[in-house]
Scaffold this active site. Structure first.
Site, PDB file in Angstrom:
ATOM      1  N   VAL A 186       0.859  -1.195   0.000  1.00  0.00           N
ATOM      2  CA  VAL A 186       0.000   0.000   0.000  1.00  0.00           C
ATOM      3  C   VAL A 186       0.895   1.245   0.000  1.00  0.00           C
ATOM      4  O   VAL A 186       1.725   1.426   0.899  1.00  0.00           O
ATOM      5  CB  VAL A 186      -0.948   0.006   1.215  1.00  0.00           C
ATOM      6  CG1 VAL A 186      -1.778   1.282   1.233  1.00  0.00           C
ATOM      7  CG2 VAL A 186      -1.845  -1.226   1.198  1.00  0.00           C
ATOM      8  N   HIS A 195       3.124   3.381   6.379  1.00  0.00           N
ATOM      9  CA  HIS A 195       2.457   2.779   7.535  1.00  0.00           C
ATOM     10  C   HIS A 195       3.434   1.947   8.331  1.00  0.00           C
ATOM     11  O   HIS A 195       4.366   1.362   7.775  1.00  0.00           O
ATOM     12  CB  HIS A 195       1.264   1.913   7.114  1.00  0.00           C
ATOM     13  CG  HIS A 195       1.567   0.914   6.036  1.00  0.00           C
ATOM     14  ND1 HIS A 195       1.692   1.283   4.717  1.00  0.00           N
ATOM     15  CD2 HIS A 195       1.769  -0.421   6.077  1.00  0.00           C
ATOM     16  CE1 HIS A 195       1.947   0.212   3.975  1.00  0.00           C
ATOM     17  NE2 HIS A 195       2.009  -0.849   4.785  1.00  0.00           N
TER      18      HIS A 195
HETATM   19  P1  5GP Z   1       2.398  -3.551   3.313  1.00  0.00           P
HETATM   20  O1  5GP Z   1       2.652  -4.862   2.609  1.00  0.00           O
HETATM   21  O2  5GP Z   1       2.130  -2.445   2.335  1.00  0.00           O
HETATM   22  O3  5GP Z   1       3.449  -3.224   4.333  1.00  0.00           O
HETATM   23  O4  5GP Z   1       1.101  -3.790   4.182  1.00  0.00           O
HETATM   24  C1  5GP Z   1      -0.182  -3.456   3.770  1.00  0.00           C
HETATM   25  C2  5GP Z   1      -1.150  -4.026   4.794  1.00  0.00           C
HETATM   26  O5  5GP Z   1      -2.408  -3.423   4.586  1.00  0.00           O
HETATM   27  C3  5GP Z   1      -1.353  -5.543   4.697  1.00  0.00           C
HETATM   28  O6  5GP Z   1      -1.004  -6.144   5.933  1.00  0.00           O
HETATM   29  C4  5GP Z   1      -2.840  -5.680   4.369  1.00  0.00           C
HETATM   30  O7  5GP Z   1      -3.458  -6.788   5.020  1.00  0.00           O
HETATM   31  C5  5GP Z   1      -3.409  -4.358   4.857  1.00  0.00           C
HETATM   32  N1  5GP Z   1      -4.593  -3.918   4.150  1.00  0.00           N
HETATM   33  C6  5GP Z   1      -4.769  -3.876   2.788  1.00  0.00           C
HETATM   34  N2  5GP Z   1      -5.987  -3.383   2.489  1.00  0.00           N
HETATM   35  C7  5GP Z   1      -6.587  -3.101   3.675  1.00  0.00           C
HETATM   36  C8  5GP Z   1      -7.873  -2.550   4.007  1.00  0.00           C
HETATM   37  O8  5GP Z   1      -8.697  -2.222   3.160  1.00  0.00           O
HETATM   38  N3  5GP Z   1      -8.144  -2.398   5.340  1.00  0.00           N
HETATM   39  C9  5GP Z   1      -7.236  -2.745   6.302  1.00  0.00           C
HETATM   40  N4  5GP Z   1      -7.621  -2.553   7.577  1.00  0.00           N
HETATM   41  N5  5GP Z   1      -6.029  -3.257   6.014  1.00  0.00           N
HETATM   42  C10 5GP Z   1      -5.701  -3.429   4.720  1.00  0.00           C
END
Ligand code: 5GP
Length: 125
Positions: free
Chosen positions: A106, A110
């Protein structure tokens, strides 16, 4: 293909939409600098995401472009979320994925906050 974590901010990314209230989330903390909510696909008994309110694509972007107030406010919020969830004892893990090798999905910076059980080795080998 844009490189994840770099490039311009996409105002339609999922976390931007959560910040605008267009998509629901299970909120655990909210202040001027950060919003925290439960991950939709938890990897531990507690898996919360903490995101800054500003438009930052990644840690690279946030660490280079955020103001002192935003940096301090965000990281204080991460600590406040952990305290709010009563994780200081027995402890927790924070993690931020950046870019392609980091596995960032994303494109809004975060921090993942994991807890609720012993979390094992830092990285899979
Ligand atoms: P990244 O891989 O970018 O570090 O983590 C993205 C995180 O966002 C993942 O753990 C995924 O499960 C979470 N995520 C993706 N879409 C959504 C959403 O619509 N709502 C929530 N609460 N989490 C999300």
């Amino acid at each position: 293909m844009p490189v994840p974590g770099l490039g311009p901010y996409d105002d339609n990314n999922i976390f931007a939409r959560i910040l605008r209230g267009e998509i629901p989330c299970k909120r655990v903390y909210d202040d001027a600098f950060a919003l925290a909510f439960h991950d939709i696909n938890p990897q531990a008994p507690v898996h919360v995401l903490v995101i800054p309110k500003g438009r930052y694509v990644s840690f690279a972007d946030f660490s280079a472009g955020a103001s002192e107030d935003e940096l301090a406010g965000f990281f204080r919020a991460v600590g406040a979320v952990a305290r709010h969830l009563e994780l200081d004892q027995p402890g927790y893990r924070i993690l931020a994925n950046m870019g392609e090798h980091g596995g960032q999905e994303v494109p809004h910076f975060h921090v993942h906050l994991f807890g609720g059980r012993p979390l094992g080795p830092m990285l899979a080998r």
